[in-house]
Design a protein around this motif. Structure first.
Motif, short mmCIF file in Angstrom:
data_model
loop_
_atom_site.label_atom_id
_atom_site.label_comp_id
_atom_site.label_asym_id
_atom_site.label_seq_id
_atom_site.Cartn_x
_atom_site.Cartn_y
_atom_site.Cartn_z
N LEU A 175 0.75 -1.66 -0.02
CA LEU A 175 0.26 0.00 -0.02
C LEU A 175 0.83 1.71 0.15
N ASP A 176 0.59 2.52 -0.34
CA ASP A 176 1.13 3.50 -0.94
C ASP A 176 0.50 4.82 -0.79
N THR A 177 0.71 5.16 0.60
CA THR A 177 0.25 6.68 0.75
C THR A 177 0.70 7.66 1.01
N THR A 185 4.68 5.20 2.51
CA THR A 185 4.70 6.78 2.78
C THR A 185 5.53 7.12 2.32
N LYS A 186 4.96 9.09 2.29
CA LYS A 186 6.45 9.90 1.93
C LYS A 186 6.39 10.82 2.57
N LYS A 187 6.84 11.64 3.15
CA LYS A 187 7.28 13.28 3.70
C LYS A 187 7.48 14.12 1.98
N HIS A 235 9.33 12.38 -1.08
CA HIS A 235 8.50 12.98 -1.50
C HIS A 235 8.70 13.32 -2.62
N GLY A 236 8.43 12.89 -4.26
CA GLY A 236 9.09 14.03 -5.17
C GLY A 236 10.04 14.65 -5.68
N VAL A 237 11.09 14.63 -5.21
CA VAL A 237 12.51 15.19 -5.15
C VAL A 237 12.67 15.43 -6.67
N THR A 239 10.88 9.07 -4.41
CA THR A 239 9.84 9.79 -5.78
C THR A 239 10.63 10.77 -6.05
N GLU A 240 10.41 10.05 -7.69
CA GLU A 240 10.62 11.41 -8.95
C GLU A 240 9.54 12.17 -9.02
N GLY A 241 10.04 13.37 -8.75
CA GLY A 241 8.87 14.88 -8.99
C GLY A 241 8.40 14.60 -10.66
N VAL A 274 12.88 3.14 -5.00
CA VAL A 274 12.41 4.35 -6.10
C VAL A 274 11.74 4.13 -6.49
N MET A 275 10.66 5.60 -6.90
CA MET A 275 9.17 5.20 -7.58
C MET A 275 9.56 6.02 -8.91
N VAL A 276 9.28 5.22 -9.96
CA VAL A 276 9.68 5.76 -11.61
C VAL A 276 8.51 6.19 -12.00
N ASP A 330 6.92 1.27 -10.02
CA ASP A 330 6.24 2.14 -10.93
C ASP A 330 5.19 2.96 -11.10
N MET A 331 4.96 3.90 -11.08
CA MET A 331 3.85 4.89 -10.57
C MET A 331 3.36 5.34 -12.36
N PHE A 332 2.37 5.77 -12.46
CA PHE A 332 1.87 6.81 -13.64
C PHE A 332 1.77 5.39 -14.89
N ALA A 333 2.16 4.49 -14.81
CA ALA A 333 1.03 3.20 -15.52
C ALA A 333 -0.03 3.70 -16.73
N VAL A 334 -0.87 4.55 -16.59
CA VAL A 334 -2.72 4.73 -17.55
C VAL A 334 -2.07 6.29 -16.58
N LEU A 351 -7.56 -0.06 -22.42
CA LEU A 351 -6.23 0.26 -23.36
C LEU A 351 -5.48 0.15 -21.83
N PRO A 352 -6.42 0.29 -20.61
CA PRO A 352 -5.93 0.06 -19.26
C PRO A 352 -5.37 -0.94 -19.29
N GLU A 353 -5.90 -2.31 -19.69
CA GLU A 353 -5.83 -3.54 -19.11
C GLU A 353 -4.55 -3.25 -19.72
N VAL A 408 4.13 -2.74 -10.14
CA VAL A 408 3.45 -1.70 -10.59
C VAL A 408 1.89 -1.01 -10.00
N LEU A 409 1.84 0.63 -9.37
CA LEU A 409 0.97 0.53 -9.30
C LEU A 409 -0.19 1.37 -9.18
N THR A 410 -1.34 0.77 -8.88
CA THR A 410 -2.11 1.14 -9.82
C THR A 410 -3.34 1.68 -8.69
N GLY A 466 -10.66 4.70 -7.75
CA GLY A 466 -11.24 5.07 -6.64
C GLY A 466 -12.70 3.94 -7.36
N ASN A 467 -12.31 3.38 -7.89
CA ASN A 467 -14.07 2.56 -8.32
C ASN A 467 -13.30 0.80 -8.35
N PRO A 468 -13.93 0.10 -7.62
CA PRO A 468 -13.67 -1.77 -7.66
C PRO A 468 -14.07 -1.95 -8.41
N1 LIG Z 1 5.58 11.54 -7.37
C1 LIG Z 1 4.75 11.06 -6.17
O1 LIG Z 1 5.80 9.96 -5.75
C2 LIG Z 1 3.86 10.14 -7.21
C3 LIG Z 1 3.00 10.56 -8.39
C4 LIG Z 1 2.10 10.11 -8.77
C5 LIG Z 1 1.85 8.53 -8.05
N2 LIG Z 1 2.30 8.22 -7.13
C6 LIG Z 1 1.99 6.53 -6.41
O2 LIG Z 1 1.49 6.01 -7.99
C7 LIG Z 1 0.20 5.98 -7.95
C8 LIG Z 1 -0.42 5.27 -9.02
O3 LIG Z 1 -0.55 6.39 -10.08
P1 LIG Z 1 -2.11 6.69 -10.62
O4 LIG Z 1 -2.98 6.95 -9.18
O5 LIG Z 1 -1.47 7.97 -11.53
O6 LIG Z 1 -2.35 5.40 -11.45
P2 LIG Z 1 -2.62 4.96 -12.07
O7 LIG Z 1 -3.14 3.99 -11.88
O8 LIG Z 1 -1.71 5.23 -13.30
O9 LIG Z 1 -3.67 5.95 -13.21
C9 LIG Z 1 -4.89 6.07 -12.37
C10 LIG Z 1 -5.75 6.63 -13.26
O10 LIG Z 1 -5.92 6.07 -13.38
C11 LIG Z 1 -7.70 5.46 -13.65
N3 LIG Z 1 -7.72 4.41 -13.77
C12 LIG Z 1 -7.46 3.31 -13.64
N4 LIG Z 1 -8.13 2.34 -13.67
C13 LIG Z 1 -8.53 2.68 -14.48
C14 LIG Z 1 -9.81 1.16 -15.29
N5 LIG Z 1 -9.94 0.09 -15.17
N6 LIG Z 1 -10.46 1.87 -16.25
C15 LIG Z 1 -10.03 3.13 -16.42
N7 LIG Z 1 -10.08 4.47 -15.51
C16 LIG Z 1 -9.04 4.20 -14.89
C17 LIG Z 1 -8.18 5.92 -12.30
O11 LIG Z 1 -9.52 6.40 -12.48
P3 LIG Z 1 -10.58 5.85 -11.49
O12 LIG Z 1 -10.66 6.65 -10.37
O13 LIG Z 1 -11.83 5.67 -12.60
O14 LIG Z 1 -10.16 4.21 -11.74
C18 LIG Z 1 -7.09 6.72 -12.36
O15 LIG Z 1 -7.35 8.49 -12.35
C19 LIG Z 1 -0.15 6.68 -6.54
O16 LIG Z 1 -1.95 6.10 -6.36
C20 LIG Z 1 0.03 6.95 -5.54
O17 LIG Z 1 0.61 6.05 -5.33
C21 LIG Z 1 3.70 8.77 -6.05
#
Ligand SMILES: NC(=O)c1ccc[n+]([C@@H]2O[C@H](COP(=O)([O-])OP(=O)(O)OC[C@H]3O[C@@H](n4cnc5c(N)ncnc54)[C@H](OP(=O)(O)O)[C@@H]3O)[C@@H](O)[C@H]2O)c1
Length: 314
Positions: free
Chosen positions: A53-55, A81-83, A119-121, A152-154, A176-178, A204-208, A254-256, A271-273, A276-278
């Motif tokens: 769990l990442d917060t 978690t992050k500062k 966080h976000g260096v 985590t990078e900015g 590292v979070m990239v 991995d962040m920003f996958a989608v 496409l998200p898949e 891979v982080l996902t 807000g949708n179950p």
């Molecule tokens: N610099 C940092 O430290 C930093 C920056 C960014 C992120 N993070 C971390 O990385 C995590 C992952 O990044 P992210 O939240 O950007 O994740 P992501 O999984 O790449 O994208 C999330 C977005 O995609 C949508 N989505 C997810 N699944 C979907 C699906 N099956 N169909 C359609 N839309 C879908 C979500 O909306 P819905 O709610 O509608 O599903 C949300 O808007 C963050 O939660 C956070 O913990 C860290």
């Protein structure tokens, strides 16, 4: 669920991690009253076998994590978690780090954090992080309040991974979070060879993010890329630019395809996902457990985006 080792930390982590930030913040960004749903979402993730769990201090979801994990044996969880960085001219930056950690422990309801990140260096923050903040991070680690030190990078501004490339030469981080996605796979060339050397675990962040979950954003992005000559006009249908990802593979959406792309990248541990949708959470965890995309499709993606290092997917 499949589990892997998070680099040199030795932590056993699920290959899918739940991101409690991003555009959704577990659904709380658009609906701050939805705390109960957010708690349920984390519990759903745990039921699916997610243990990572990442917060972050600034997501507002630490108390939600705390509520969701109450009663779960602590050793079954890996909490990240992050500062938020103190201002560059903060008179007591190390005290600020310690204060932040104590707050996070209290809000999450735990006595240690597995991975505590700066966080976000950004590149401009790196010297301060290294010289003024790291001594406090090391003390917290020695005290057992944090198990491993992460960064985590900015990515929203440092999309070419300048900070990570510089800092990974010095081996400061356990994790590292990239930012890495099919739109910006540049970490493959510039970051993963370095993490392979230091043994840092890779999240991995920003996958989608937005461009791969909102068709109109993807269209706009691809039109802009064609207009500036970054991708050839005849190589893409700008009205449905990545249709081949669902037509030429067994991916349903496409998200898949985007999560599968990241999951099978050598060098990515978790891979982080973020959602807000179950229903999305269920689909995304299933996607991360599916096989790699076919090679010809990966080659097509490489031809389109492999040479670009400036897309964030926002
Ligand atoms: N610099 C940092 O430290 C930093 C920056 C960014 C992120 N993070 C971390 O990385 C995590 C992952 O990044 P992210 O939240 O950007 O994740 P992501 O999984 O790449 O994208 C999330 C977005 O995609 C949508 N989505 C997810 N699944 C979907 C699906 N099956 N169909 C359609 N839309 C879908 C979500 O909306 P819905 O709610 O509608 O599903 C949300 O808007 C963050 O939660 C956070 O913990 C860290």
């Amino acid at each position: 669920m499949e589990y892997t080792t998070l680099g040199r930390t030795g932590l056993k982590v699920s290959v899918a991690g739940l991101g409690c930030g991003g555009p959704s913040r577990l659904g709380m960004r658009n609906d701050p009253q939805s705390a109960d749903n957010a708690v349920a979402l984390i519990k759903q993730a745990l039921d699916l076998g997610v243990n990572f769990l990442d917060t972050a201090q600034n997501y507002g979801t630490e108390p939600i994590v705390g509520r969701a994990i109450a009663g779960v044996p602590r050793e079954k969880l890996v909490i990240s978690t992050k500062k938020t960085l103190p201002l560059a001219d903060h008179p007591h930056p190390q005290a600020e780090i310690v204060k932040g950690l104590e707050q996070s422990l209290k809000l999450i309801g735990t006595d240690y954090i597995d991975v505590y990140h700066l966080h976000g260096v950004e590149p401009k923050d790196y010297d301060v992080a290294k010289h003024r903040l790291m001594p406090a991070m090391h003390r917290l680690k020695a005290q057992g309040k944090i198990r491993f030190i992460g960064v985590t990078e900015g990515f929203a501004t440092d999309w070419a991974h300048t900070m990570l490339q510089e800092s990974l030469k010095e081996d400061l981080w356990d994790v590292v979070m990239v930012g890495f996605s099919l739109l910006n796979p540049s970490a493959r060339k510039t970051v993963f060879p370095l993490t392979a050397k230091t043994g840092a675990g890779v999240l991995d962040m920003f996958a989608v993010r937005r461009a791969l979950s909102q068709p109109e954003r993807l269209q706009t992005l691809c039109r802009e890329l064609v207009e500036k000559g970054a991708i050839r006009k005849d190589s893409i249908d700008v009205n449905d630019p990545l249709a081949f990802l669902t037509k030429e593979t067994d991916a349903a959406t496409l998200p898949e395809a985007a999560y599968r792309f990241c999951r099978h990248e050598q060098g990515v541990d978790v891979v982080l996902t973020g959602t807000g949708n179950p229903a999305h959470l269920k689909e995304n965890v299933a996607a991360i457990l599916k096989p790699a995309l076919p090679k010809p499709v990966l080659e097509k993606l490489e031809g389109l985006f492999g040479g670009l290092d400036y897309l964030t997917g926002n």
